[in-house]
Design a protein around this motif. Structure first.
Motif, PDB file in Angstrom:
ATOM      1  N   MET B   2       4.073  19.906   2.527  1.00 61.26           N
ATOM      2  CA  MET B   2       3.327  19.032   1.630  1.00 61.26           C
ATOM      3  C   MET B   2       2.600  19.800   0.529  1.00 61.26           C
ATOM      4  O   MET B   2       2.640  19.426  -0.634  1.00 61.26           O
ATOM      5  CB  MET B   2       2.331  18.198   2.447  1.00 61.26           C
ATOM      6  N   ARG B   5       4.850  20.725  -2.165  1.00 58.87           N
ATOM      7  CA  ARG B   5       5.316  19.572  -2.942  1.00 58.87           C
ATOM      8  C   ARG B   5       4.236  19.110  -3.909  1.00 58.87           C
ATOM      9  O   ARG B   5       4.521  18.768  -5.062  1.00 58.87           O
ATOM     10  CB  ARG B   5       5.691  18.424  -1.988  1.00 58.87           C
ATOM     11  N   VAL B   6       2.969  19.110  -3.441  1.00 58.34           N
ATOM     12  CA  VAL B   6       1.872  18.705  -4.321  1.00 58.34           C
ATOM     13  C   VAL B   6       1.747  19.700  -5.472  1.00 58.34           C
ATOM     14  O   VAL B   6       1.591  19.321  -6.629  1.00 58.34           O
ATOM     15  CB  VAL B   6       0.546  18.593  -3.547  1.00 58.34           C
ATOM     16  N   TRP B  90      -6.854   9.414 -10.291  1.00 58.20           N
ATOM     17  CA  TRP B  90      -7.294   9.747  -8.924  1.00 58.20           C
ATOM     18  C   TRP B  90      -6.994   8.628  -7.953  1.00 58.20           C
ATOM     19  O   TRP B  90      -6.561   8.851  -6.842  1.00 58.20           O
ATOM     20  CB  TRP B  90      -8.793  10.044  -8.899  1.00 58.20           C
ATOM     21  N   GLN B  92      -4.739   6.465  -7.916  1.00 60.98           N
ATOM     22  CA  GLN B  92      -3.339   6.399  -7.510  1.00 60.98           C
ATOM     23  C   GLN B  92      -2.968   7.585  -6.625  1.00 60.98           C
ATOM     24  O   GLN B  92      -2.379   7.433  -5.565  1.00 60.98           O
ATOM     25  CB  GLN B  92      -2.423   6.375  -8.735  1.00 60.98           C
ATOM     26  N   LEU B  93      -3.357   8.755  -7.078  1.00 63.99           N
ATOM     27  CA  LEU B  93      -2.993   9.974  -6.346  1.00 63.99           C
ATOM     28  C   LEU B  93      -3.579   9.980  -4.937  1.00 63.99           C
ATOM     29  O   LEU B  93      -2.890  10.278  -3.959  1.00 63.99           O
ATOM     30  CB  LEU B  93      -3.495  11.190  -7.142  1.00 63.99           C
ATOM     31  N   LEU B  94      -4.854   9.611  -4.822  1.00 67.59           N
ATOM     32  CA  LEU B  94      -5.516   9.726  -3.519  1.00 67.59           C
ATOM     33  C   LEU B  94      -5.237   8.541  -2.598  1.00 67.59           C
ATOM     34  O   LEU B  94      -5.615   8.555  -1.438  1.00 67.59           O
ATOM     35  CB  LEU B  94      -7.019   9.928  -3.708  1.00 67.59           C
ATOM     36  N   ALA B  95      -4.533   7.515  -3.123  1.00 66.02           N
ATOM     37  CA  ALA B  95      -4.097   6.420  -2.244  1.00 66.02           C
ATOM     38  C   ALA B  95      -2.696   6.726  -1.707  1.00 66.02           C
ATOM     39  O   ALA B  95      -2.110   5.914  -1.013  1.00 66.02           O
ATOM     40  CB  ALA B  95      -4.118   5.091  -2.978  1.00 66.02           C
ATOM     41  N   LEU B  96      -2.168   7.891  -2.063  1.00 67.15           N
ATOM     42  CA  LEU B  96      -0.867   8.306  -1.522  1.00 67.15           C
ATOM     43  C   LEU B  96      -1.108   9.022  -0.193  1.00 67.15           C
ATOM     44  O   LEU B  96      -2.220   9.489   0.074  1.00 67.15           O
ATOM     45  CB  LEU B  96      -0.169   9.262  -2.508  1.00 67.15           C
ATOM     46  N   PRO B  97      -0.078   9.089   0.628  1.00 69.26           N
ATOM     47  CA  PRO B  97      -0.264   9.726   1.938  1.00 69.26           C
ATOM     48  C   PRO B  97      -0.352  11.243   1.825  1.00 69.26           C
ATOM     49  O   PRO B  97       0.549  11.969   2.225  1.00 69.26           O
ATOM     50  CB  PRO B  97       0.980   9.290   2.718  1.00 69.26           C
ATOM     51  N   VAL B  98      -1.435  11.721   1.246  1.00 68.35           N
ATOM     52  CA  VAL B  98      -1.654  13.159   1.116  1.00 68.35           C
ATOM     53  C   VAL B  98      -3.143  13.403   1.304  1.00 68.35           C
ATOM     54  O   VAL B  98      -3.966  12.622   0.832  1.00 68.35           O
ATOM     55  CB  VAL B  98      -1.158  13.675  -0.261  1.00 68.35           C
ATOM     56  N   SER B  99      -3.487  14.450   2.052  1.00 70.95           N
ATOM     57  CA  SER B  99      -4.903  14.677   2.303  1.00 70.95           C
ATOM     58  C   SER B  99      -5.567  15.234   1.052  1.00 70.95           C
ATOM     59  O   SER B  99      -4.931  15.906   0.237  1.00 70.95           O
ATOM     60  CB  SER B  99      -5.103  15.629   3.477  1.00 70.95           C
ATOM     61  N   ARG B 100      -6.827  14.930   0.917  1.00 73.05           N
ATOM     62  CA  ARG B 100      -7.532  15.392  -0.281  1.00 73.05           C
ATOM     63  C   ARG B 100      -7.675  16.908  -0.281  1.00 73.05           C
ATOM     64  O   ARG B 100      -7.704  17.527  -1.337  1.00 73.05           O
ATOM     65  CB  ARG B 100      -8.900  14.735  -0.341  1.00 73.05           C
ATOM     66  N   SER B 233     -13.297  15.832  -0.270  1.00 70.14           N
ATOM     67  CA  SER B 233     -12.681  14.991   0.761  1.00 70.14           C
ATOM     68  C   SER B 233     -13.527  13.788   1.122  1.00 70.14           C
ATOM     69  O   SER B 233     -13.012  12.782   1.575  1.00 70.14           O
ATOM     70  CB  SER B 233     -12.447  15.805   2.035  1.00 70.14           C
ATOM     71  N   ARG B 234     -14.837  13.928   0.925  1.00 71.96           N
ATOM     72  CA  ARG B 234     -15.703  12.839   1.378  1.00 71.96           C
ATOM     73  C   ARG B 234     -16.131  11.919   0.245  1.00 71.96           C
ATOM     74  O   ARG B 234     -16.592  10.817   0.481  1.00 71.96           O
ATOM     75  CB  ARG B 234     -16.976  13.400   2.043  1.00 71.96           C
TER      76      ARG B 234
END
Lengths: 305, 238
Positions: B2, B5-6, B90, B92-100, B233-234
């Motif tokens: 991941m 890929r990011v 943000w 869109q990006l952070l609603a994807l299945p990828v951790s912050r 992350s928070r």
């Protein structure tokens, strides 16, 4: 009993510096339905949706999607969700294909999927152009395309028709309506316009000042639109007595008989009795409030009486 | 993986944003400055550095490296962050299945890679300039590589800080003024105590506490990176 719930929130709360944006929200969205999330601007729709996507943390309460706790299994859940939050997000200097590629690499779906979603939103012809030159409608469609990219089971669309012209609204609406039948996708779509939701949704949730004030089928909402039956007769004073004798709870207003919700059989019976007692019945009409009236009543008073 | 890929999506996103231009501009600017310096006073400088002409060239370049690096870091972080802030990507990006964590650390990785490219270009540029100035073919490769890359390690804490500021506050005036302040302050590094991080890019070059400065830079850089990631992350995404 309702079928399997895709989204369920329990006592969801979000407070900003003491001001409550969302309070005690219990959202229930069943599989395969189009859920219209309705409320005036600033009622807390976007805040709720951001919490559903894990973009902001609830002050209190929990979110369950696909029966899993969002807090614990965020990435697994988000893998199965496509979203479009408020105005579209895009990288203006990139083409539609490049924009989708940045999402595709994270979702790790085959490259052919990009062509598929571009086709679904009819952007194939424009896909090699920088997105900053797109119209708002095209940007919005690109947003939907990227929401669809990962073959989601749940689509969360926040005000997807905001700022579009009538033709664009029509297009998006058609697109959304197809989702459950053609792709088996559950859809949560928010709007501040009832007319918008009415034409797409099977279930509505109405939110006002952060609180859910109505959550039921659109049919149920429509049923509440009826204010009763109005009958115009030759001698209203006598006619009302006849009706009362038959056990109908009616009133007389401006020379017309008014009855609260009667079903078809009751209306037929009442008219028959009136005719039998030699009244001339001129008119039988159903008085209806428009859905808009109900909506305004709901958001104005905070509930349906 | 991941993270990779990011990172690869970040490379797509920075296309045409002037970021690569900046990566090349930095080292080319430094080299052009010395080309001018040596071109104008060639005979004088050749006489002054006759013991070690290559060393003379390196010294003249090295004094500008820490400040250039810090300015470069400031602008790079700001440009990289702006790609996301500009159209509020943000959400869109952070609603994807990828951790912050992954998103944040990939941006850090991108910054490190771009700066390493700049450093490598500086190595090549220095050698090319030296040869062009006919300083001889006895090229001190080791010194050039050392002087071009070691100050970079010393700026890692600043990179982590600037990245966090740029990604957290959409108003880039905050991070850019901070970066410029640090860059200017770094000009007076010689006067600072050794515990001041702005002195570390210089200390990492050579001197008695070189190893300590390098270790401290790596440690503090990593710590600031972790703190930034934890906060990122928070935080609520607008």
């Amino acid at each position: 009993m309702m079928s399997e719930l895709v989204i369920q929130t329990r006592n969801l709360n979000k407070r900003y510096r003491g001001r409550s944006a969302v309070s005690n929200l219990n959202l229930e969205i069943a599989k395969g339905e189009i859920y219209g999330f309705l409320g005036p601007n600033g009622a807390g729709k976007t805040t709720t949706i951001r919490m559903l996507l894990g973009l902001i943390r609830p002050t209190e309460g929990s979110v369950q999607i696909f029966g899993k706790d969002l807090n614990k299994e965020k990435l697994n859940i988000l893998r199965r969700v496509g979203s479009l939050v408020e105005y579209p997000s895009y990288y203006g200097h990139l083409t539609a294909v490049q924009n989708l590629e940045t999402v595709r690499r994270i979702l790790d779906v085959p490259r052919s999927r990009i062509d598929e979603v571009l086709d679904i939103v009819s952007l194939t012809k424009e896909s090699k152009r920088a997105v900053k030159g797109y119209s708002l409608g095209m940007k919005q469609r690109l947003g939907i395309a990227s929401a669809l990219l990962g073959n989601p089971e749940l689509l969360i669309l926040d005000e997807p028709t905001n700022g579009l012209d009538p033709a664009g609204i029509q297009e998006i609406r058609e697109l959304i309506r197809e989702m459950p039948q053609r792709h088996g996708i559950t859809v949560l779509v928010s709007s501040h316009l009832l007319g918008e939701i009415e034409q797409m949704a099977s279930t509505v949730g109405i939110i006002r000042e952060g609180e859910m004030v109505f959550q039921n089928t659109i049919q149920n909402l429509k049923d509440r639109a009826s204010e009763g039956i109005r009958i115009v007769v030759s001698e209203p004073e006598e006619a009302i007595r006849v009706a009362m004798d038959q056990g109908f709870e009616g009133t007389m207003q401006q020379g017309m008989l008014q009855f609260p919700n009667l079903n078809d059989a009751q209306v037929a019976l009442l008219v028959k009795r009136l005719v039998d007692s030699s009244h001339d019945v001129y008119r039988v009409e159903e008085k209806k409030k428009s859905l808009e009236d109900i909506f305004l009543q709901v958001i104005g008073e905070g509930g349906i009486s | 993986m991941m993270w990779g890929r990011v990172l690869s999506t970040d490379f797509i996103k920075i296309r045409g944003k002037g970021i690569w231009f900046l990566v090349f501009l930095g080292p080319i600017g430094l080299i052009a400055m010395q080309a001018l310096n040596f071109g104008l006073r060639y005979d004088y400088l050749m006489e002054a550095y006759k013991e070690d002409v290559w060393g003379g060239l390196i010294v003249n370049i090295v004094i500008f490296i820490p400040m250039s690096l810090i300015m470069g870091i400031t602008l790079l972080c700001s440009l990289m962050a702006n790609v996301e802030h500009q159209t509020s990507s943000w959400k869109q990006l952070l609603a994807l299945p990828v951790s912050r964590m992954t998103v944040f650390s990939a941006k850090f990785g991108l910054g490190v890679i771009l700066l390493l490219v700049s450093c490598a270009l500086l190595v090549l540029g220095t050698i090319a300039l030296g040869l062009g100035l006919q300083l001889g073919t006895d090229i001190p490769y080791q010194d050039i590589v050392r002087f071009c890359f070691l100050p970079f390690i010393g700026t890692l804490p600043i990179l982590a800080l600037q990245l966090w500021l740029s990604l957290t506050y959409s108003n880039q005036a905050i991070s850019v003024s901070m970066g410029i302040t640090i860059a200017i302050a770094s000009l007076f590094a010689a006067k600072y105590d050794e515990w001041v991080p702005m002195k570390w890019p210089n200390m990492a070059l050579d001197g008695p506490h070189q190893i300590e400065a390098i270790v401290a830079s790596l440690f503090v850089g990593f710590t600031v990176l972790l703190l930034g990631m934890a906060h990122f992350s928070r935080k609520d995404v607008a």
